[in-house]
Design an enzyme around this catalytic site. Structure first.
Site, PDB file in Angstrom:
ATOM      1  N   TYR A   1      11.345   1.073  -3.231  1.00  0.00           N
ATOM      2  CA  TYR A   1      10.721  -0.236  -2.975  1.00  0.00           C
ATOM      3  C   TYR A   1       9.712  -0.606  -4.061  1.00  0.00           C
ATOM      4  O   TYR A   1       9.134  -1.686  -4.031  1.00  0.00           O
ATOM      5  CB  TYR A   1      10.161  -0.347  -1.559  1.00  0.00           C
ATOM      6  CG  TYR A   1       9.176   0.697  -1.062  1.00  0.00           C
ATOM      7  CD1 TYR A   1       8.048   1.070  -1.789  1.00  0.00           C
ATOM      8  CD2 TYR A   1       9.359   1.268   0.209  1.00  0.00           C
ATOM      9  CE1 TYR A   1       7.132   1.975  -1.299  1.00  0.00           C
ATOM     10  CE2 TYR A   1       8.451   2.200   0.714  1.00  0.00           C
ATOM     11  CZ  TYR A   1       7.339   2.546  -0.050  1.00  0.00           C
ATOM     12  OH  TYR A   1       6.430   3.444   0.435  1.00  0.00           O
TER      13      TYR A   1
ATOM     14  N   LYS B   1       3.293   1.855  -5.847  1.00  0.00           N
ATOM     15  CA  LYS B   1       4.403   2.595  -6.476  1.00  0.00           C
ATOM     16  C   LYS B   1       4.969   1.808  -7.661  1.00  0.00           C
ATOM     17  O   LYS B   1       5.399   2.400  -8.654  1.00  0.00           O
ATOM     18  CB  LYS B   1       5.509   2.882  -5.454  1.00  0.00           C
ATOM     19  CG  LYS B   1       5.105   3.815  -4.302  1.00  0.00           C
ATOM     20  CD  LYS B   1       4.875   5.249  -4.734  1.00  0.00           C
ATOM     21  CE  LYS B   1       4.796   6.192  -3.528  1.00  0.00           C
ATOM     22  NZ  LYS B   1       4.416   7.555  -3.915  1.00  0.00           N
TER      23      LYS B   1
HETATM   24  C1  HXC Z   1      -3.322  -0.260   9.822  1.00  0.00           C
HETATM   25  C2  HXC Z   1      -4.622   1.474   9.009  1.00  0.00           C
HETATM   26  C3  HXC Z   1      -3.686   2.426   9.492  1.00  0.00           C
HETATM   27  C4  HXC Z   1      -2.517   1.933  10.185  1.00  0.00           C
HETATM   28  C5  HXC Z   1      -5.317   3.484   8.535  1.00  0.00           C
HETATM   29  N1  HXC Z   1      -5.610   2.185   8.438  1.00  0.00           N
HETATM   30  N2  HXC Z   1      -4.145   3.667   9.175  1.00  0.00           N
HETATM   31  N3  HXC Z   1      -4.444   0.149   9.160  1.00  0.00           N
HETATM   32  N4  HXC Z   1      -2.382   0.593  10.306  1.00  0.00           N
HETATM   33  N5  HXC Z   1      -1.601   2.756  10.661  1.00  0.00           N
HETATM   34  C6  HXC Z   1      -6.787   1.588   7.834  1.00  0.00           C
HETATM   35  C7  HXC Z   1      -8.058   2.028   8.553  1.00  0.00           C
HETATM   36  O1  HXC Z   1      -8.258   1.258   9.744  1.00  0.00           O
HETATM   37  C8  HXC Z   1      -9.132   1.741   7.483  1.00  0.00           C
HETATM   38  O2  HXC Z   1      -9.401   0.368   7.378  1.00  0.00           O
HETATM   39  C9  HXC Z   1      -8.401   2.113   6.200  1.00  0.00           C
HETATM   40  O3  HXC Z   1      -6.993   2.046   6.485  1.00  0.00           O
HETATM   41  C10 HXC Z   1      -8.731   3.522   5.742  1.00  0.00           C
HETATM   42  O4  HXC Z   1      -8.445   4.398   6.835  1.00  0.00           O
HETATM   43  P1  HXC Z   1      -9.034   5.872   6.934  1.00  0.00           P
HETATM   44  O5  HXC Z   1      -8.404   6.540   8.089  1.00  0.00           O
HETATM   45  O6  HXC Z   1     -10.529   5.829   6.828  1.00  0.00           O
HETATM   46  O7  HXC Z   1      -8.512   6.467   5.538  1.00  0.00           O
HETATM   47  P2  HXC Z   1      -8.389   7.927   5.038  1.00  0.00           P
HETATM   48  O8  HXC Z   1      -9.002   8.914   5.972  1.00  0.00           O
HETATM   49  O9  HXC Z   1      -8.865   7.911   3.651  1.00  0.00           O
HETATM   50  O10 HXC Z   1      -6.781   8.211   5.092  1.00  0.00           O
HETATM   51  C11 HXC Z   1      -5.888   7.616   4.200  1.00  0.00           C
HETATM   52  C12 HXC Z   1      -4.607   7.139   4.900  1.00  0.00           C
HETATM   53  C13 HXC Z   1      -3.966   8.265   5.764  1.00  0.00           C
HETATM   54  C14 HXC Z   1      -3.674   6.632   3.820  1.00  0.00           C
HETATM   55  C15 HXC Z   1      -4.967   5.985   5.839  1.00  0.00           C
HETATM   56  O11 HXC Z   1      -2.818   7.781   6.412  1.00  0.00           O
HETATM   57  C16 HXC Z   1      -3.615   9.479   4.961  1.00  0.00           C
HETATM   58  O12 HXC Z   1      -4.470  10.306   4.652  1.00  0.00           O
HETATM   59  N6  HXC Z   1      -2.325   9.658   4.570  1.00  0.00           N
HETATM   60  C17 HXC Z   1      -1.850  10.837   3.821  1.00  0.00           C
HETATM   61  C18 HXC Z   1      -0.479  11.283   4.256  1.00  0.00           C
HETATM   62  C19 HXC Z   1       0.589  10.191   4.173  1.00  0.00           C
HETATM   63  O13 HXC Z   1       0.290   9.011   4.376  1.00  0.00           O
HETATM   64  N7  HXC Z   1       1.842  10.587   3.896  1.00  0.00           N
HETATM   65  C20 HXC Z   1       2.963   9.655   3.900  1.00  0.00           C
HETATM   66  C21 HXC Z   1       3.690   9.732   2.650  1.00  0.00           C
HETATM   67  S1  HXC Z   1       5.258   8.890   2.754  1.00  0.00           S
HETATM   68  P3  HXC Z   1     -10.671  -0.337   8.134  1.00  0.00           P
HETATM   69  O14 HXC Z   1     -10.601  -1.754   7.693  1.00  0.00           O
HETATM   70  O15 HXC Z   1     -10.427  -0.159   9.601  1.00  0.00           O
HETATM   71  O16 HXC Z   1     -11.895   0.394   7.636  1.00  0.00           O
HETATM   72  C22 HXC Z   1       5.285   7.748   1.485  1.00  0.00           C
HETATM   73  C23 HXC Z   1       6.529   6.978   1.054  1.00  0.00           C
HETATM   74  C24 HXC Z   1       7.562   6.743   2.071  1.00  0.00           C
HETATM   75  O17 HXC Z   1       4.341   7.555   0.860  1.00  0.00           O
HETATM   76  C25 HXC Z   1       8.738   5.941   1.543  1.00  0.00           C
HETATM   77  C26 HXC Z   1       9.844   5.847   2.570  1.00  0.00           C
HETATM   78  C27 HXC Z   1      11.112   5.330   2.004  1.00  0.00           C
HETATM   79  P1  NAP Z   2       2.896  14.273   2.831  1.00  0.00           P
HETATM   80  O1  NAP Z   2       3.384  15.603   3.238  1.00  0.00           O
HETATM   81  O2  NAP Z   2       2.077  13.455   3.750  1.00  0.00           O
HETATM   82  O3  NAP Z   2       2.151  14.465   1.452  1.00  0.00           O
HETATM   83  C1  NAP Z   2       1.104  13.709   0.994  1.00  0.00           C
HETATM   84  C2  NAP Z   2       0.164  14.652   0.275  1.00  0.00           C
HETATM   85  O4  NAP Z   2      -0.803  13.884  -0.422  1.00  0.00           O
HETATM   86  C3  NAP Z   2      -0.575  15.598   1.205  1.00  0.00           C
HETATM   87  O5  NAP Z   2      -0.440  16.928   0.744  1.00  0.00           O
HETATM   88  C4  NAP Z   2      -2.016  15.153   1.112  1.00  0.00           C
HETATM   89  O6  NAP Z   2      -2.892  16.295   1.172  1.00  0.00           O
HETATM   90  C5  NAP Z   2      -2.049  14.510  -0.264  1.00  0.00           C
HETATM   91  N1  NAP Z   2      -3.081  13.478  -0.349  1.00  0.00           N
HETATM   92  C6  NAP Z   2      -3.201  12.365   0.426  1.00  0.00           C
HETATM   93  N2  NAP Z   2      -4.299  11.681   0.090  1.00  0.00           N
HETATM   94  C7  NAP Z   2      -4.873  12.370  -0.935  1.00  0.00           C
HETATM   95  C8  NAP Z   2      -6.039  12.169  -1.705  1.00  0.00           C
HETATM   96  N3  NAP Z   2      -6.820  11.113  -1.510  1.00  0.00           N
HETATM   97  N4  NAP Z   2      -6.341  13.080  -2.675  1.00  0.00           N
HETATM   98  C9  NAP Z   2      -5.550  14.159  -2.877  1.00  0.00           C
HETATM   99  N5  NAP Z   2      -4.434  14.394  -2.187  1.00  0.00           N
HETATM  100  C10 NAP Z   2      -4.103  13.511  -1.216  1.00  0.00           C
HETATM  101  O7  NAP Z   2       4.079  13.305   2.395  1.00  0.00           O
HETATM  102  P2  NAP Z   2       5.487  13.495   1.664  1.00  0.00           P
HETATM  103  O8  NAP Z   2       6.429  12.749   2.521  1.00  0.00           O
HETATM  104  O9  NAP Z   2       5.763  14.890   1.277  1.00  0.00           O
HETATM  105  O10 NAP Z   2       5.251  12.617   0.356  1.00  0.00           O
HETATM  106  C11 NAP Z   2       5.265  13.177  -0.939  1.00  0.00           C
HETATM  107  C12 NAP Z   2       5.585  12.094  -1.941  1.00  0.00           C
HETATM  108  O11 NAP Z   2       6.892  11.563  -1.714  1.00  0.00           O
HETATM  109  C13 NAP Z   2       4.635  10.894  -1.887  1.00  0.00           C
HETATM  110  O12 NAP Z   2       4.384  10.430  -3.192  1.00  0.00           O
HETATM  111  C14 NAP Z   2       5.432   9.866  -1.120  1.00  0.00           C
HETATM  112  O13 NAP Z   2       5.023   8.561  -1.389  1.00  0.00           O
HETATM  113  C15 NAP Z   2       6.824  10.147  -1.661  1.00  0.00           C
HETATM  114  N6  NAP Z   2       7.936   9.654  -0.841  1.00  0.00           N
HETATM  115  C16 NAP Z   2       8.088  10.126   0.428  1.00  0.00           C
HETATM  116  C17 NAP Z   2       9.167   9.682   1.179  1.00  0.00           C
HETATM  117  C18 NAP Z   2       9.416  10.189   2.572  1.00  0.00           C
HETATM  118  O14 NAP Z   2      10.348   9.714   3.226  1.00  0.00           O
HETATM  119  N7  NAP Z   2       8.674  11.157   3.059  1.00  0.00           N
HETATM  120  C19 NAP Z   2      10.068   8.762   0.620  1.00  0.00           C
HETATM  121  C20 NAP Z   2       9.858   8.302  -0.680  1.00  0.00           C
HETATM  122  C21 NAP Z   2       8.787   8.767  -1.412  1.00  0.00           C
HETATM  123  P3  NAP Z   2      -4.344  16.229   1.865  1.00  0.00           P
HETATM  124  O15 NAP Z   2      -4.166  15.571   3.185  1.00  0.00           O
HETATM  125  O16 NAP Z   2      -4.754  17.656   1.917  1.00  0.00           O
HETATM  126  O17 NAP Z   2      -5.191  15.419   0.922  1.00  0.00           O
END
Ligand code: HXC
Ligand code: NAP
Length: 280
Positions: A158, A173
């Protein structure tokens, strides 16, 4: 698991493929990052993982102790440029240099654009776009001083198609994809290659909780994949390792799509249907 259990992602490349290489993987303690880190370590590299939560590092550190791998971990929020600069110094010291940086860390969740707050936008842009820039710049300087290296970024298709519900992640991205091509062109003169992968959906703790928390939602996504299933993290990691291996030394500025066909066009016709000719 014991010290002889094969690591899935590393079995496609010759043993020792990454002997002597020093690798940094952001988000290297969970999901895809964990599989990439395990694969590198199993193929001979020394590895440093960076992410916010030390508890996410214990699985790899425990496995490294069992198998005799050289693995280090650093707590670092990649959104903070000073923390990245510090981690770059510490990881470079611990590894004795850095040859490969994998920008894998990401944050994501599904939210309609009209409801996305400024903080929510910043949280994802900060991790994905700022974090990739800070790490690439700081570890890139180490590689430039040493005469070469590689940067490898994890994006998603995307980045160029866009995707409703994830405007923050898609925009970030897209920036990372452009950064990959820019660095490939700008830093080739320093012997640095930069490539990326765009995986389709795969199972990870992060994707499960943030993108398809309910099983029926996961089924809906799975049905969109022409190959009929999600990738495994090992399959995606194996492809990443191949791009960073000596098999791909002439590749730079490229983004490999590994998505089971989900980003291919859907047919406008019923499968098997054809338009009748006038004379039939
Ligand atoms: C709406 C949300 C939300 C949600 C958080 N926020 N989750 N808003 N819907 N589900 C908002 C919060 O309300 C807050 O805004 C702001 O985002 C920051 O939230 P925090 O919880 O304080 O942030 P933080 O603790 O820094 O965490 C970051 C995060 C969290 C991105 C929100 O989800 C995270 O740590 N993610 C790491 C793991 C992850 O996401 N993995 C997925 C990878 S898959 P306000 O305004 O309320 O202060 C991927 C690609 C997939 O990336 C592709 C598929 C094809
Ligand atoms: P995941 O397990 O949630 O991995 C995300 C990692 O990022 C965690 O290890 C997390 O560790 C680290 N991270 C998040 N916020 C961070 C920060 N602020 N500083 C340092 N580290 C941080 O997800 P995943 O699915 O394996 O994703 C890996 C990669 O693949 C990502 O780039 C994602 O966008 C991509 N991707 C995933 C999918 C899917 O379907 N899963 C599809 C396409 C692309 P901590 O929480 O310890 O920080």
């Amino acid at each position: 698991m014991n010290d002889k259990t094969p690591v899935e992602a590393s079995k496609w490349l010759p043993p020792g493929t990454f002997d002597g290489q020093r690798v940094v993987v952001t988000g290297g303690g969970t999901g895809l990052g964990l599989e990439i880190s395990r694969g590198f370590a199993d193929l001979g590299a020394s590895v440093a993982i960076l992410s916010r939560s030390p508890e996410h590092h214990t699985e790899l550190l425990d496995e490294a102790r069992l198998r005799g791998w050289n693995v280090h971990s650093f707590a670092c929020d990649v959104r903070e440029h000073e923390a990245v600069a510090r981690a770059a110094e510490e990881a470079t010291r611990a590894l004795g240099g850095v040859d490969i940086l994998v920008n894998n860390a990401a944050g994501n969740f599904v939210c309609p654009t009209e409801r996305l707050s400024a903080n929510a936008w910043r949280a994802v842009l900060g991790i994905v776009l700022d974090g990739t820039f800070y790490c690439s710049r700081d570890f890139g300087k180490v590689m430039i001083a040493a005469g070469g290296g590689q940067i490898f970024n994890v994006v998603a298709t995307y980045a160029w198609t866009g995707m409703p519900g994830v405007v923050h992640s898609a925009s970030a991205k897209a920036g990372v994809l452009t950064m990959t091509k820019t660095l490939a062109a700008e830093w080739a003169r320093f012997g640095i290659r930069a490539n990326a992968i765009a995986p389709g959906p795969f199972e990870s703790a992060g994707s499960k909780s943030n993108l398809w928390p309910e099983n029926d939602l996961e089924d809906v996504v799975r049905e969109l994949v022409p190959l009929g299933r999600f990738a495994t993290t090992s399959e995606v990691a194996a492809q990443c390792l191949w791009v960073m291996s000596p098999a791909s030394v002439y590749m730079t500025g490229e983004c490999i799509v590994l998505d089971g066909g989900i980003s291919l066009p859907k047919t406008m016709w019923e499968p098997g249907a054809r338009v009748k000719r006038e004379k039939e």
